[in-house]
Design a protein around this motif. Structure first.
Motif, PDB file in Angstrom:
ATOM      1  N   ALA A  92      -9.530   2.012  -1.202  1.00  0.00           N
ATOM      2  CA  ALA A  92     -10.704   2.619  -0.602  1.00  0.00           C
ATOM      3  C   ALA A  92     -10.498   2.954   1.115  1.00  0.00           C
ATOM      4  N   HIS A  93     -11.232   3.649   1.603  1.00  0.00           N
ATOM      5  CA  HIS A  93     -11.019   4.033   3.023  1.00  0.00           C
ATOM      6  C   HIS A  93     -12.136   3.935   3.835  1.00  0.00           C
ATOM      7  N   PHE A 110     -14.162  -1.035 -11.106  1.00  0.00           N
ATOM      8  CA  PHE A 110     -12.925  -1.762 -10.787  1.00  0.00           C
ATOM      9  C   PHE A 110     -13.179  -3.523 -10.323  1.00  0.00           C
ATOM     10  N   ASN A 111     -12.004  -3.957 -10.394  1.00  0.00           N
ATOM     11  CA  ASN A 111     -12.289  -5.293 -10.200  1.00  0.00           C
ATOM     12  C   ASN A 111     -11.966  -5.795  -8.781  1.00  0.00           C
ATOM     13  N   ALA A 112     -11.424  -4.894  -7.870  1.00  0.00           N
ATOM     14  CA  ALA A 112     -11.266  -5.345  -6.573  1.00  0.00           C
ATOM     15  C   ALA A 112     -11.143  -4.165  -5.648  1.00  0.00           C
ATOM     16  N   ILE A 113     -10.920  -4.377  -4.607  1.00  0.00           N
ATOM     17  CA  ILE A 113     -10.766  -3.154  -3.697  1.00  0.00           C
ATOM     18  C   ILE A 113      -9.419  -3.398  -2.675  1.00  0.00           C
ATOM     19  N   TRP A 114      -8.702  -2.216  -2.588  1.00  0.00           N
ATOM     20  CA  TRP A 114      -7.455  -2.216  -1.519  1.00  0.00           C
ATOM     21  C   TRP A 114      -7.785  -1.495  -0.402  1.00  0.00           C
ATOM     22  N   ALA A 115      -7.839  -2.191   0.675  1.00  0.00           N
ATOM     23  CA  ALA A 115      -8.352  -1.505   1.792  1.00  0.00           C
ATOM     24  C   ALA A 115      -6.981  -0.720   2.394  1.00  0.00           C
ATOM     25  N   VAL A 120     -11.707  -7.913  -1.445  1.00  0.00           N
ATOM     26  CA  VAL A 120     -11.091  -7.055  -0.891  1.00  0.00           C
ATOM     27  C   VAL A 120      -9.715  -7.477  -0.620  1.00  0.00           C
ATOM     28  N   ILE A 121      -8.626  -6.603  -0.944  1.00  0.00           N
ATOM     29  CA  ILE A 121      -7.413  -6.998  -0.579  1.00  0.00           C
ATOM     30  C   ILE A 121      -6.874  -5.932   0.541  1.00  0.00           C
ATOM     31  N   ALA A 122      -6.493  -6.559   1.761  1.00  0.00           N
ATOM     32  CA  ALA A 122      -6.143  -5.725   3.026  1.00  0.00           C
ATOM     33  C   ALA A 122      -4.821  -5.476   3.059  1.00  0.00           C
ATOM     34  N   ASP A 123      -4.337  -4.289   3.174  1.00  0.00           N
ATOM     35  CA  ASP A 123      -3.003  -3.757   3.279  1.00  0.00           C
ATOM     36  C   ASP A 123      -2.733  -3.763   4.871  1.00  0.00           C
ATOM     37  N   CYS A 124      -1.907  -4.844   5.040  1.00  0.00           N
ATOM     38  CA  CYS A 124      -1.614  -5.118   6.471  1.00  0.00           C
ATOM     39  C   CYS A 124      -0.112  -4.729   6.735  1.00  0.00           C
TER      40      CYS A 124
END
Length: 296
Positions: free
Chosen positions: A26-27, A40-45, A82-86
């Motif tokens: 997601a954005h 969906f089960n979770a969000i990828w930031a 939310v899983i954050a792309d860091c």
């Protein structure tokens, strides 16, 4: 004493459960909410998505604060973890330590950091991909785990050895070291159009840690096949972003070319559907309930 966070617990339980965990890239808050609506089960930031929204390259141009603010909006917009792309952790071990503290206290369920140098390049960029040493990245992982306060907070270590063309053995060696350093899961990444190198890595994986994949370049590998292989998490990282760009482009092009929006009215959602996503009916319901109360 460790504290607990509901969404981190949900994500941690999902990693331990049977079946594939399906994660949507997601954005913004809207895309996160639509991902939840569709199962969906979770969000990828997504770092790519958040960068694209601000029309800058996915190359560590935005600050950690800007990425965190975007992730928080997604987190507040839906009930999914939310899983954050860091990226590569925004710097050295001190930056990673601050990052973990900030993301954790903001209610983010987990983060993913990759073993590339900082600033990083997007994995699909055709320029040379540079990685830090295995030990340097292990230090970041150890620093991250020392900083976290929530026992369920998830740290995913992203291995870029296949992206950098360093081969299967290097990818395996790094991944195993990252688990030993404390990573909760391993994201193994590839930009090959064939899923062969991902399948090879998964088949050779004999470490007790869940595997995460991002099948952007190899969409022929279905969810059922990923589950059969033993993959735990599949992230559909940028499909919503790419679909959004096409839909918006097509809509604006049609309006200009036809000198009217009439032609696209049947293809787009109604204003009422937007209101429903915004929870306008709930707002009206609250107003009705409040207005029935006597003035104080």
């Amino acid at each position: 004493m460790m504290v607990r966070n509901r969404k981190s617990s949900i994500l941690r339980d999902a990693l331990k459960s049977k079946g594939l965990v399906k994660v949507a890239g997601a954005h913004d808050g809207l895309s996160a909410k639509l991902a939840e609506k569709n199962g969906f089960n979770a969000i990828w930031a997504s770092g790519l998505g958040i960068s694209a929204v601000q029309t800058v390259p996915d190359a560590s141009i935005l600050t950690m604060t800007e990425f965190l603010e975007a992730a928080v909006i997604m987190n507040e917009s839906c009930n999914l973890p939310v899983i954050a792309d860091c990226d590569s952790g925004y710097g050295n071990i001190h930056n990673v330590t601050r990052m973990i503290k900030k993301y954790e206290v903001s209610g983010i369920a987990g983060v993913c950091i990759e073993d590339k140098v900082y600033p990083k390049l997007n994995s699909f960029d055709d320029r040379q991909q540079l990685l830090v040493s295995t030990e340097e990245f292990c230090e970041k992982i150890r620093a991250a785990k020392m900083a976290q306060q929530n026992d369920d907070f998830v740290l995913i270590a992203r291995v870029e050895a296949l992206i950098a063309k360093l081969g299967q053995q290097e990818a395996y060696t790094r991944a195993k070291a990252y688990v030993q350093a404390g990573a909760d899961a391993i994201l193994i990444h590839s930009k090959e159009r064939s899923p062969d190198e991902i399948v090879e890595f998964v088949n050779n994986w004999d470490v007790d840690a869940p595997l995460v994949v991002v099948p952007t370049k190899y969409p022929t590998l279905s969810m059922e096949q990923l589950e059969e292989l033993g993959v735990k998490v599949s992230i559909y990282a940028n499909q919503a972003l790419r679909a959004s760009v096409k839909a918006i482009n097509d809509t604006f092009e049609s309006i200009i070319n036809n000198k009217s929006s009439l032609q696209i009215e049947k293809e787009i959602v109604s204003v009422k559907e937007i209101f429903d996503i915004q929870e306008v009916p709930e707002m009206k319901q609250l107003e009705r309930l409040v207005h029935k109360q006597p003035a104080t």
